[in-house]
Scaffold this active site. Structure first.
Site, PDB file in Angstrom:
ATOM      1  N   LYS A  64       0.826  -1.212   0.000  1.00  0.00           N
ATOM      2  CA  LYS A  64       0.000   0.000   0.000  1.00  0.00           C
ATOM      3  C   LYS A  64       0.865   1.270   0.000  1.00  0.00           C
ATOM      4  CE  LYS A  64      -2.823   3.227   0.614  1.00  0.00           C
ATOM      5  NZ  LYS A  64      -3.981   3.659  -0.112  1.00  0.00           N
ATOM      6  N   HIS A  99       6.738   7.519 -26.615  1.00  0.00           N
ATOM      7  CA  HIS A  99       7.570   6.320 -26.499  1.00  0.00           C
ATOM      8  C   HIS A  99       6.736   5.247 -25.799  1.00  0.00           C
ATOM      9  CE1 HIS A  99      10.590   3.570 -24.987  1.00  0.00           C
ATOM     10  NE2 HIS A  99      11.508   4.156 -25.732  1.00  0.00           N
ATOM     11  N   CYS A 110      -2.650  11.213   1.506  1.00  0.00           N
ATOM     12  CA  CYS A 110      -2.113   9.887   1.193  1.00  0.00           C
ATOM     13  C   CYS A 110      -0.732   9.980   0.573  1.00  0.00           C
ATOM     14  CB  CYS A 110      -3.060   9.183   0.233  1.00  0.00           C
ATOM     15  SG  CYS A 110      -4.747   9.265   0.796  1.00  0.00           S
ATOM     16  N   ARG A 168      -6.823  18.844   2.808  1.00  0.00           N
ATOM     17  CA  ARG A 168      -5.695  18.345   3.600  1.00  0.00           C
ATOM     18  C   ARG A 168      -4.398  18.406   2.797  1.00  0.00           C
ATOM     19  NH1 ARG A 168      -7.931  12.717   5.590  1.00  0.00           N
ATOM     20  NH2 ARG A 168      -8.627  12.767   3.436  1.00  0.00           N
TER      21      ARG A 168
END
Ligand code: SAJ
Length: 399
Positions: A195, A233, A249, A316
């Protein structure tokens, strides 16, 4: 019965999704204002599709409470902040939740931690709280992205970290009630690291894009043209430069690795540094553009967007708020506006786009909300610094 602990950005949609798919669910939050709002039939944050899901869950058997319940399964989705000095995770909220669960639950219960934790936290801090009890522990980290939560809850692949195959299989079955994505099972420590690694990978890639933007500005080249061509590419996929990385996060999780492996990590720390200093690079560009366009009064400059990204109300770790901090005394003079964030959040906050535009000669686009994409012509005639590459009006300045 499932008791979801923590009804924030992850816990609430998850609780609603289980309830909308026929499971008996109680959502618990220690904040009575959140519970009261939900009991009154109101959702607590904006997200596409959340209200219809809420209505479906209410038609099922969902209840909301500040009390922990006696349940078969607990899902813990509480915040995991980190210490700004040591960069280490503060697992105290997760631990407090698990301790309370252990006090109320019967043996045979399963506790699923969905909160993101730094690798090793569950063995170090959570497992000891279950000593002497027969309770199964699982880590099922969430992966949903604000703005597309409903779709991603159903369609994303998931990871289930468990101590044995039986528990993993049982929890996989539970999430299969609504999740059609592939559900992989592994051990708890691997699930924890996976995670954090996913968010760290994205942080590093955004940092690369931000560094390219700075380099191209210095070289007097168009970074977007460079990225567009490089991305042709077959094995190159450069992300978008922006005003910095916000949200709870991507801007937080990599620090867990820096905190735990300070001697080992290098790229991860540097990427965090690049992304964290991007708002100060934006400030540098604001000053350059003001000088070039002969704008001397910061109170005639406006920041569009206070949220950390497009079409959410979440501020946040928002780059705009960081920029306001960096502005010092000028933060009280610069104009701000965000259609998703309450006016009053900053001192010079307008309550409509037109009121905001009347007050400014220069607009700094910090967030690409749909609103501004659809109203771009209203900015004609203004000096524009576009940190998101969404404006094609003539003369626009970029990062
Ligand atoms: N950003 C850029 N350039 C880009 C992409 C993003 O500057 O090309 C900025 C955004 O504007 C924002 C920040 O990065 O400020 C993060 O936004 P995001 O949309 O990339 O991700 P989050 O923080 O909303 O959600 C992430 C997701 N993780 C990954 O994509 C690996 C999501 O899947 C996770 O569930 C979530 O973190 C979480 O809760 O961990």
């Amino acid at each position: 019965m499932i008791n979801v602990i923590g009804l924030g950005y992850i816990g609430l949609p998850t609780a609603l999704m289980f309830a909308a798919h026929g499971l008996e669910v109680v959502g618990t939050d220690s904040n009575s204002a959140v519970v009261d709002e939900l009991v009154a039939g109101n959702i607590t944050f904006k997200e596409d599709g959340l209200k219809p899901l809420f209505d479906r869950a209410l038609a099922g058997s969902i209840r909301f409470s500040t009390d922990y319940q006696i349940a078969d399964t607990y899902i813990v989705s509480v915040p995991t902040p980190y210490d700004k000095e040591t960069k280490k995770i503060d697992a105290s909220i997760v631990c407090a939740a698990v301790s309370t669960i252990v006090d109320v639950c019967s043996d045979g219960a399963t506790i699923i931690i969905e909160s993101t934790v730094s690798p090793g936290t569950i063995d170090r801090c959570v497992r000891p709280l279950l000593a002497g009890r027969s309770i199964d522990l699982v880590h099922a980290p969430e992966r949903i992205i604000p703005g597309k939560m409903m779709h991603e809850l159903i369609h994303n692949a998931r990871t289930i970290g468990a101590d044995n195959a039986d528990t993993a299989q049982r929890v996989r079955q539970l999430y299969s009630s609504f999740c059609v994505g592939e559900i992989t099972t592994t051990d708890i420590r691997t699930a924890e690291l996976t995670k954090v690694v996913e968010n760290t990978f994205r942080d590093i890639n955004i940092a690369f894009a931000n560094e390219l933007a700075r380099l191209c500005h210095e070289a007097e080249l168009d970074v977007y043209e460079v990225i567009r061509i490089a991305n042709m590419h077959p094995r190159v996929n450069i992300l978008n430069p922006g005003p910095g990385v916000g949200g709870h996060c991507i801007s937080v999780d990599p620090w867990f690795l820096v905190g735990d492996y300070p001697e080992t990590v290098d790229i991860i720390r540097t990427a965090r540094h690049v992304n964290d200093t991007q708002p100060s690079y934006v400030l540098h560009r604001i000053k350059e553009v003001m000088a070039a366009e002969d704008i001397n009064d910061i109170s005639r400059v406006g920041l569009y967007g206070l949220a950390y990204k497009e079409d959410v109300d979440d501020t946040r770790e928002s780059p705009s708020l960081r920029l306001l901090e960096l502005l010092g005394d000028d933060a009280a003079r610069i104009q701000t506006y965000d259609p998703h964030v309450d006016a009053g959040r900053t001192q010079q906050s307008a309550d409509s786009l037109s009121a905001f535009l009347e007050r400014v000669d220069m607009v700094v686009i910090m967030v690409g909300h749909d609103q501004i994409r659809e109203s771009m012509q209203m900015l004609a005639g203004k000096v524009i610094l576009d940190t998101r590459h969404i404006c094609d009006l003539p003369g626009v300045h970029s990062l």
